[in-house]
Write an enzyme that holds these catalytic residues in place. Structure first.
Site, PDB file in Angstrom:
ATOM      1  N   LYS A  53      -9.602  -4.406  -2.191  1.00 30.64           N
ATOM      2  CA  LYS A  53      -8.266  -5.123  -2.283  1.00 30.64           C
ATOM      3  C   LYS A  53      -8.141  -5.958  -1.119  1.00 30.64           C
ATOM      4  CE  LYS A  53      -6.425  -1.053  -4.601  1.00 30.64           C
ATOM      5  NZ  LYS A  53      -5.867   0.254  -4.572  1.00 30.64           N
ATOM      6  N   GLN A  97      -2.456   3.269   0.212  1.00 27.33           N
ATOM      7  CA  GLN A  97      -3.635   3.629  -0.737  1.00 27.33           C
ATOM      8  C   GLN A  97      -3.460   5.120  -0.930  1.00 27.33           C
ATOM      9  OE1 GLN A  97      -6.009   1.874  -2.273  1.00 27.33           O
ATOM     10  NE2 GLN A  97      -6.441   3.807  -3.175  1.00 27.33           N
ATOM     11  N   ASP A 120       2.661  -2.048  -5.727  1.00 33.31           N
ATOM     12  CA  ASP A 120       1.931  -1.017  -6.660  1.00 33.31           C
ATOM     13  C   ASP A 120       3.186  -0.344  -7.733  1.00 33.31           C
ATOM     14  OD1 ASP A 120      -0.547  -0.076  -6.628  1.00 33.31           O
ATOM     15  OD2 ASP A 120      -0.197   1.705  -5.121  1.00 33.31           O
TER      16      ASP A 120
END
Ligand SMILES: NC(=O)c1ccc[n+]([C@@H]2O[C@H](COP(=O)([O-])OP(=O)(O)OC[C@H]3O[C@@H](n4cnc5c(N)ncnc54)[C@H](OP(=O)(O)O)[C@@H]3O)[C@@H](O)[C@H]2O)c1
Length: 299
Positions: A53, A97, A120
């Site tokens: 990412k 994460q 997200d």
């Protein structure tokens, strides 16, 4: 002739569009898109995801910040970092994460990210905007957003008259996917572990989306001839044919047999998987446009 969607190619086209959008924003406003990625602990899979990412963010021309915190980080320390990132004007997206180590209250951390930086798409404000059909105001969870790119490139923007079945009702995938299909005018059924006669429910689908986590559960006779089949599942199974102790990835769909019935199908790997990171980049540049008071690009 069945079309097998090349997820890597579609993801690359999204990334190209993100690069162009991010460059245009800088030219017009001087704003450089910024993404912060936070990882806690030592999980090797999470570290691999996070480094790809961060690397992709750099490739997109973003300011890319990575915070790697030790396993013993406390809830208060992580919460304080999120507050700092929330206040940082140079950062438009924050990704923590998941999964976090077990001692964390992950939900509290996710909900403390500013909704406009929640790339997200997991904040309740973003889930709520999607649920109320406000697709242009919030940020959508990356994997369903990516699966929806496939659906729209196959069927167009308007799914009026089409039946869609989503197997799985998770907050991460199943629910947002169903909302996106509904917003595009599909007639949507959400199936799950308590659904009766799942095979016949699936056979009604013009668009069948499987997000269960059960290897090759969807069989050919579950698929309506000519349907579009999107396989979200990622399952690692033993592959003794590759040698002792070897494994391979399969989806929730029995690909070879279903490909003979479907008109369009995604493979695993190389289908939905590559789209998740591409949509994370898309969400970040969308957040940067909004912060700059500009109409956000669509992907
Ligand atoms: N980047 C990516 O490509 C990506 C991203 C996210 C997820 N995934 C993959 O997608 C899959 C699903 O992920 P998730 O996070 O949504 O999983 P999840 O939270 O475990 O949800 C699984 C869903 O499947 C349903 N289910 C379980 N067994 C079933 C059965 N026998 N028949 C019908 N439905 C059944 C469950 O029903 P109940 O609600 O009734 O328990 C649940 O709603 C996983 O393989 C995951 O690895 C991939």
């Amino acid at each position: 002739m069945t079309t097998v969607i090349d997820g890597k190619q579609v993801a690359a086209s999204v990334i190209d569009a993100v690069k162009t959008a991010s460059q245009a924003l800088t030219e017009q406003t001087g704003v450089k898109t910024g993404l912060a990625v936070v990882i806690v602990g030592n999980d090797p899979a999470s570290h691999a995801y996070v480094s790809s990412k961060s690397k992709m963010a750099k490739e997109c021309g973003f300011t890319s910040v990575q915070h790697t915190l030790p396993e013993e980080t406390t809830q208060a320390e992580l919460a304080a970092l999120v507050q700092t990132l929330n206040k940082d004007e140079s950062l438009h997206g924050i990704l923590v994460q998941l999964p976090l180590p077990k001692h964390f209250n992950s939900e509290a951390i996710i909900q403390s990210i500013l909704p406009e930086k929640d790339v997200d798409g997991l904040h309740v404000v973003n889930a709520g905007k999607l649920a109320t059909g406000d697709l242009d105001g919030g940020l959508v969870s990356c994997t369903p957003a990516g699966a929806m790119v496939f659906v729209k490139r196959t069927h167009g923007e308007d799914l009026s008259g089409l039946n869609a079945v989503v197997i799985g009702r998770s907050n991460l995938f199943g629910k947002p996917m169903a909302q996106l299909l509904l917003a595009a005018n599909a007639t949507v059924t959400v199936a799950h572990s308590r659904t009766k006669d799942l095979a016949s429910v699936c056979r009604s689908a013009d668009i069948l989306v499987a997000a269960v986590g059960r290897p090759e559960m969807v069989k050919a006779d579950w698929v309506k001839p000519g349907a579009t089949v999107i396989d979200v599942g990622i399952n690692r199974i033993a592959a003794p044919e590759k040698g002792e102790g070897k494994s391979r990835l399969v989806g929730d769909v029995a690909f070879d047999e279903c490909a003979k019935v479907a008109a369009v199908i995604t493979p695993v790997p190389g289908g939905v998987g590559p789209m998740t990171i591409a949509m994370l980049m898309a969400n970040t540049v969308i957040a940067a446009y909004r912060k700059a008071g500009k109409a956000a690009p669509k992907f």
